[in-house]
Design a protein around this motif. Structure first.
Motif, short mmCIF file in Angstrom:
data_model
loop_
_atom_site.label_atom_id
_atom_site.label_comp_id
_atom_site.label_asym_id
_atom_site.label_seq_id
_atom_site.Cartn_x
_atom_site.Cartn_y
_atom_site.Cartn_z
N ASP A 1 1.95 64.23 57.19
CA ASP A 1 2.73 65.43 57.49
C ASP A 1 2.58 65.82 58.96
OD1 ASP A 1 3.41 65.51 54.82
OD2 ASP A 1 1.85 66.97 54.30
N GLY B 1 10.96 70.80 55.43
CA GLY B 1 11.02 69.71 54.46
C GLY B 1 9.66 69.40 53.87
N LEU C 1 8.92 72.00 51.33
CA LEU C 1 9.67 71.78 50.09
C LEU C 1 9.08 70.63 49.28
CD1 LEU C 1 13.35 72.17 51.41
CD2 LEU C 1 12.04 73.79 50.01
N GLY C 2 8.49 69.65 49.97
CA GLY C 2 7.85 68.54 49.27
C GLY C 2 6.70 69.02 48.40
N LEU D 1 15.03 65.98 55.28
CA LEU D 1 14.74 64.95 54.29
C LEU D 1 13.51 64.14 54.67
CD1 LEU D 1 15.67 63.60 51.66
CD2 LEU D 1 17.08 62.05 53.05
N PHE E 1 10.51 66.17 53.75
CA PHE E 1 10.37 66.24 52.29
C PHE E 1 9.80 64.94 51.73
CE2 PHE E 1 12.13 65.41 48.05
CZ PHE E 1 11.68 66.53 47.37
N ASN F 1 6.02 64.20 52.64
CA ASN F 1 5.06 64.90 51.81
C ASN F 1 5.19 64.51 50.33
OD1 ASN F 1 4.40 67.45 49.94
ND2 ASN F 1 3.09 67.53 51.75
N GLY F 2 6.43 64.44 49.84
CA GLY F 2 6.65 64.15 48.43
C GLY F 2 6.14 62.80 47.99
#
Length: 208
Positions: A24, A46, A49-50, A119, A122, A125-126
């Protein structure tokens, strides 16, 4: 007030986690230096949000399934360790760069849309196994099993907002001219330090 002490514990643990070097941090640094403050802040949002992705699967109990399935937990741990070592390898290989070449490279960067920046944050992290393991531990070891789902959801929203806010602040700080010049000249030392930290995290994952 019943869950205040639990919330404080979560907030302190999160503060340490979000401030530590990792993917990140790397994506925000890249966008700040290469594309400027605005795109870096979109990437930061983003990242925040992740966090909601990790919160979602934790709330539906997938983190408990992972935790109570030894082979699956071990597999995730080894995959995360391998991922950290991969990132560390690239970080430790960084070296000083020519300032003029760096400026030219930044100037010639292809435009990046706000959507792509969002994106990128996101997905970074996601898909980060470090974040997966962090939330797995958070929702199984720190948060009491009897804590209502609604309260856990509030915790999750706080973690997402706090993460996004932290990286937006970092984006602002990194995009100031003095800090940007410093990172351009000495940033490879930051990369090398990140590499050492990632190796330590990888070792910890496979030895605990």
């Amino acid at each position: 007030m019943e869950y205040f002490s639990e919330f404080i514990t979560i907030a302190l643990v999160h503060l340490v986690a979000v401030a530590s070097p990792g993917p990140d941090f790397a994506i925000v640094v890249r966008y700040s230096i290469s594309y400027g403050r605005r795109l870096a802040m979109y990437a930061s949002v983003g990242v925040g949000l992740g966090i909601l992705l990790h919160v979602a699967y934790s709330l539906v109990g997938l983190s408990i399934v992972i935790k109570t399935t030894p082979w699956l937990y071990s597999a995730i741990s080894y995959l995360a360790a391998a991922y950290f070592l991969y990132l560390a390898y690239g970080a430790l290989r960084s070296g000083p760069s020519d300032s003029a070449a760096t400026v030219e490279t930044i100037a010639n960067n292809k435009p990046v849309t706000l959507r792509k920046a969002l994106l990128s944050g996101f997905l970074t992290n996601g898909l980060n196994p470090k974040a997966t393991l962090f939330f797995l531990s958070l929702f199984t070891a720190i948060i009491d099993v009897n804590t209502p789902v609604g309260v856990k959801a509030i915790y999750g929203i706080y973690l997402a907002v706090a993460t996004g806010a932290w990286f937006c602040f970092l984006s602002y700080l990194l995009s100031t001219s003095r800090v940007a010049r410093l990172i351009g000249d000495k940033g490879y030392w930051l990369d090398r330090l990140m590499g050492v930290v990632l190796i330590a995290l990888a070792i910890r994952l496979i030895t605990i």
